[in-house]
Enzyme design. Sequence first.
Site, PDB file in Angstrom:
ATOM      1  N   ARG A 116       0.850  -1.213   0.000  1.00 19.56           N
ATOM      2  CA  ARG A 116       0.000   0.000   0.000  1.00 19.56           C
ATOM      3  C   ARG A 116       0.882   1.259   0.000  1.00 19.56           C
ATOM      4  O   ARG A 116       0.564   2.255  -0.651  1.00 19.56           O
ATOM      5  CB  ARG A 116      -0.900  -0.043   1.251  1.00 19.56           C
ATOM      6  CG  ARG A 116      -1.735   1.194   1.489  1.00 19.56           C
ATOM      7  CD  ARG A 116      -2.529   1.048   2.793  1.00 19.56           C
ATOM      8  NE  ARG A 116      -3.326   2.225   3.093  1.00 19.56           N
ATOM      9  CZ  ARG A 116      -4.077   2.365   4.179  1.00 19.56           C
ATOM     10  NH1 ARG A 116      -4.144   1.386   5.070  1.00 19.56           N
ATOM     11  NH2 ARG A 116      -4.770   3.462   4.391  1.00 19.56           N
ATOM     12  N   ASN A 169       1.531   2.300  14.751  1.00 22.29           N
ATOM     13  CA  ASN A 169       0.634   1.297  14.150  1.00 22.29           C
ATOM     14  C   ASN A 169       0.751   1.184  12.631  1.00 22.29           C
ATOM     15  O   ASN A 169       0.426   0.147  12.058  1.00 22.29           O
ATOM     16  CB  ASN A 169      -0.821   1.528  14.585  1.00 22.29           C
ATOM     17  CG  ASN A 169      -1.383   2.844  14.119  1.00 22.29           C
ATOM     18  OD1 ASN A 169      -0.638   3.737  13.710  1.00 22.29           O
ATOM     19  ND2 ASN A 169      -2.689   2.983  14.184  1.00 22.29           N
ATOM     20  N   THR A 195       9.541   4.672  18.216  1.00 20.29           N
ATOM     21  CA  THR A 195      10.557   3.684  18.615  1.00 20.29           C
ATOM     22  C   THR A 195      10.158   2.304  18.104  1.00 20.29           C
ATOM     23  O   THR A 195      10.930   1.651  17.396  1.00 20.29           O
ATOM     24  CB  THR A 195      10.744   3.703  20.145  1.00 20.29           C
ATOM     25  OG1 THR A 195      11.245   5.000  20.481  1.00 20.29           O
ATOM     26  CG2 THR A 195      11.746   2.655  20.594  1.00 20.29           C
ATOM     27  N   GLY A 246      -0.988  10.124  19.312  1.00 21.29           N
ATOM     28  CA  GLY A 246      -1.972  10.393  20.357  1.00 21.29           C
ATOM     29  C   GLY A 246      -1.908  11.818  20.867  1.00 21.29           C
ATOM     30  O   GLY A 246      -1.603  12.750  20.112  1.00 21.29           O
ATOM     31  N   THR A 248       0.161  13.468  22.394  1.00 22.45           N
ATOM     32  CA  THR A 248       1.401  14.214  22.195  1.00 22.45           C
ATOM     33  C   THR A 248       1.203  15.289  21.136  1.00 22.45           C
ATOM     34  O   THR A 248       1.806  16.364  21.208  1.00 22.45           O
ATOM     35  CB  THR A 248       2.524  13.259  21.705  1.00 22.45           C
ATOM     36  OG1 THR A 248       2.365  12.033  22.373  1.00 22.45           O
ATOM     37  CG2 THR A 248       3.896  13.825  21.931  1.00 22.45           C
ATOM     38  N   GLU A 264      -2.940  14.136  12.976  1.00 24.27           N
ATOM     39  CA  GLU A 264      -3.996  13.127  13.051  1.00 24.27           C
ATOM     40  C   GLU A 264      -3.843  12.456  14.398  1.00 24.27           C
ATOM     41  O   GLU A 264      -2.878  11.744  14.646  1.00 24.27           O
ATOM     42  CB  GLU A 264      -3.843  12.099  11.926  1.00 24.27           C
ATOM     43  CG  GLU A 264      -4.943  11.054  11.960  1.00 24.27           C
ATOM     44  CD  GLU A 264      -4.509   9.716  11.373  1.00 24.27           C
ATOM     45  OE1 GLU A 264      -3.570   9.678  10.570  1.00 24.27           O
ATOM     46  OE2 GLU A 264      -5.116   8.714  11.756  1.00 24.27           O
ATOM     47  N   ARG A 297      -6.107   0.875  15.581  1.00 26.60           N
ATOM     48  CA  ARG A 297      -6.190   1.806  14.442  1.00 26.60           C
ATOM     49  C   ARG A 297      -6.992   3.015  14.901  1.00 26.60           C
ATOM     50  O   ARG A 297      -7.986   2.871  15.618  1.00 26.60           O
ATOM     51  CB  ARG A 297      -6.916   1.147  13.259  1.00 26.60           C
ATOM     52  CG  ARG A 297      -6.194  -0.038  12.662  1.00 26.60           C
ATOM     53  CD  ARG A 297      -7.108  -0.854  11.771  1.00 26.60           C
ATOM     54  NE  ARG A 297      -7.747  -0.070  10.741  1.00 26.60           N
ATOM     55  CZ  ARG A 297      -9.075   0.013  10.592  1.00 26.60           C
ATOM     56  NH1 ARG A 297      -9.906  -0.615  11.417  1.00 26.60           N
ATOM     57  NH2 ARG A 297      -9.575   0.734   9.633  1.00 26.60           N
ATOM     58  N   CYS A 298      -6.549   4.193  14.471  1.00 28.54           N
ATOM     59  CA  CYS A 298      -7.293   5.383  14.892  1.00 28.54           C
ATOM     60  C   CYS A 298      -8.700   5.344  14.298  1.00 28.54           C
ATOM     61  O   CYS A 298      -9.623   5.921  14.854  1.00 28.54           O
ATOM     62  CB  CYS A 298      -6.556   6.644  14.491  1.00 28.54           C
ATOM     63  SG  CYS A 298      -6.204   6.717  12.760  1.00 28.54           S
TER      64      CYS A 298
HETATM   65  O1  G3H Z   1      -4.406   4.523  12.782  1.00 29.03           O
HETATM   66  C1  G3H Z   1      -4.662   5.402  11.978  1.00 29.03           C
HETATM   67  C2  G3H Z   1      -4.683   5.154  10.546  1.00 29.03           C
HETATM   68  O2  G3H Z   1      -4.689   6.375   9.847  1.00 29.03           O
HETATM   69  C3  G3H Z   1      -5.830   4.298  10.143  1.00 29.03           C
HETATM   70  O3  G3H Z   1      -5.686   3.870   8.832  1.00 29.03           O
HETATM   71  O4  G3H Z   1      -8.046   3.225   8.316  1.00 29.03           O
HETATM   72  O5  G3H Z   1      -6.155   2.497   6.874  1.00 29.03           O
HETATM   73  O6  G3H Z   1      -6.470   1.514   9.131  1.00 29.03           O
HETATM   74  P1  G3H Z   1      -6.638   2.716   8.269  1.00 29.03           P
END
Ligand code: G3H
Length: 496
Positions: A116, A169, A195, A246, A248, A264, A297-298
């Site tokens: 990707r 992530n 890290t 997060g 931060t 983000e 995932r956010c």
């Molecule tokens: O964790 C944050 C990412 O921007 C989420 O991406 O929707 O492709 O999993 P995604």
Amino acid sequence: MAGSGVFGEIIDGDVFKYYADGEWKKSSSGKAVSIINPTTRKTQYKVQACTQEEVNKVMETAKAAQKSWAKTPLWKRAELLHKAAAILKEHKAPIAEALIKEIAKPAKDAVTEVVRSGDLVSYCAEEGVRILGQGTFLVSDSFPGNERTKYCLTSKIPLGVVLAIPPFNYPVNLAVSKIAPALIAGNSLVLKPPTQGAVACLHMVHCFHLAGFPKGLISCITGKGSEIGDFLTMHPGVNCISFTGGDTGIAISKKAGMIPLQMELGGKDACIVLEDADLDLVAANIIKGGFSYSGQRCTAVKVVLVMESVADTLVEKVKSKVAKLTVGPPEDDCDITPVVSESSANFIEGLVMDAKQKGATFCQEYKREGNLIWPLLLDHVRPDMRIAWEEPFGPVLPVIRIGSVEEGIHHCNASNFGLQGCVFTKDINKAMLISDAMESGTIQINSAPARGPDHFPFQGIKDSGIGSQGITNSINMMTKVKSTVINLPSPSYTMG
Ligand code: G3H
């Protein structure tokens, strides 16, 4: 294997080097930062603990390299990005291996992240030549009181040095989503990887090195946040920060100077389920949205708000799918793998225990071994429970039963977050009205939240972020407008 073959030069003994001025280097600190494997909970890799002096040097070279890069023809910049994308995809295996070991990403998802990322870099090169190859032309007489004596030409020029800080992530994908727009727009790029994820990032950066980008244009500096974190984000040489992570990010935005920010941050993505929804579709999306990469995932579904009349049926359907999720090591491509760290697992457990104490119904038995937490659906969650509001970033999902759609919208909008949300109904008119009413950056109708495809706009409101991402928006954000005004003689002037 990570750090072998073409990647041999990025490691010295058992410590990965950092990348500056087109070379792989050891830090003068003589110190290393350990990266703990979430599955084994043992040190997997080590990276250099860079110093503030090394940050200063990187900023100097980034500034110098940017000047000539900005003059490099756009098509040449695009050509190099295409080359980097191809090299990245060619070397997906060792990069994916690092993702498995550093962040316990399931094996197939780790490969998908790299592929990707290559696609994102190529798309960005294509998009860049289109949107940066155009400007605007304005004439003065459209504004009241003006004659047609001024022509204004605008183009987009780079900002300078972009600092990219991706999260653990998606260390590779969310790094290239910052690197590629910055470079195509003529900026230089300093990367501070998380890290956990740093070794995957260093491999990715080596792919850019192999593609032949000019020295100093890209740097990757590793180290302790306490030593170089604030120093980097407050550095006067930085002209733009793109951060994903997060809380931060909120602190960074308060400390950063007068520079464009792209942030983000977290999310508490709500899934509103109406009575007429296709409950099989909803259950499938709750599983994918709530539990893929163990909920880290956010854009994960983080709270289900379901109409009471269909709640029993939906919970049963989700429950039977949760039972089929495989739990175990990322190497076995299990659905649920250990969460990133012990402190993260402890935080998730704290939310679960709070909900238990306050009377939530556990649809499965709560089970944890080390950082591995079995998937858990919590029914009958109420607003007085922490999990109704906080983001677990783990495989635990609260269900709140609602008596009306308004109640669901109210819960969604009462959150400090506003990243994404979703609504399930067969009535498109209702879906549109609910989408309008939900205070979130994106609302998905009849699908779980997701960032991709990567050229779609992606943005959070409230504590979920600043600015909009997605390839096109990121390229635009990493540029500024430059105008040149041609002043002509007054209309009385004659050419004869
Ligand atoms: O964790 C944050 C990412 O921007 C989420 O991406 O929707 O492709 O999993 P995604």
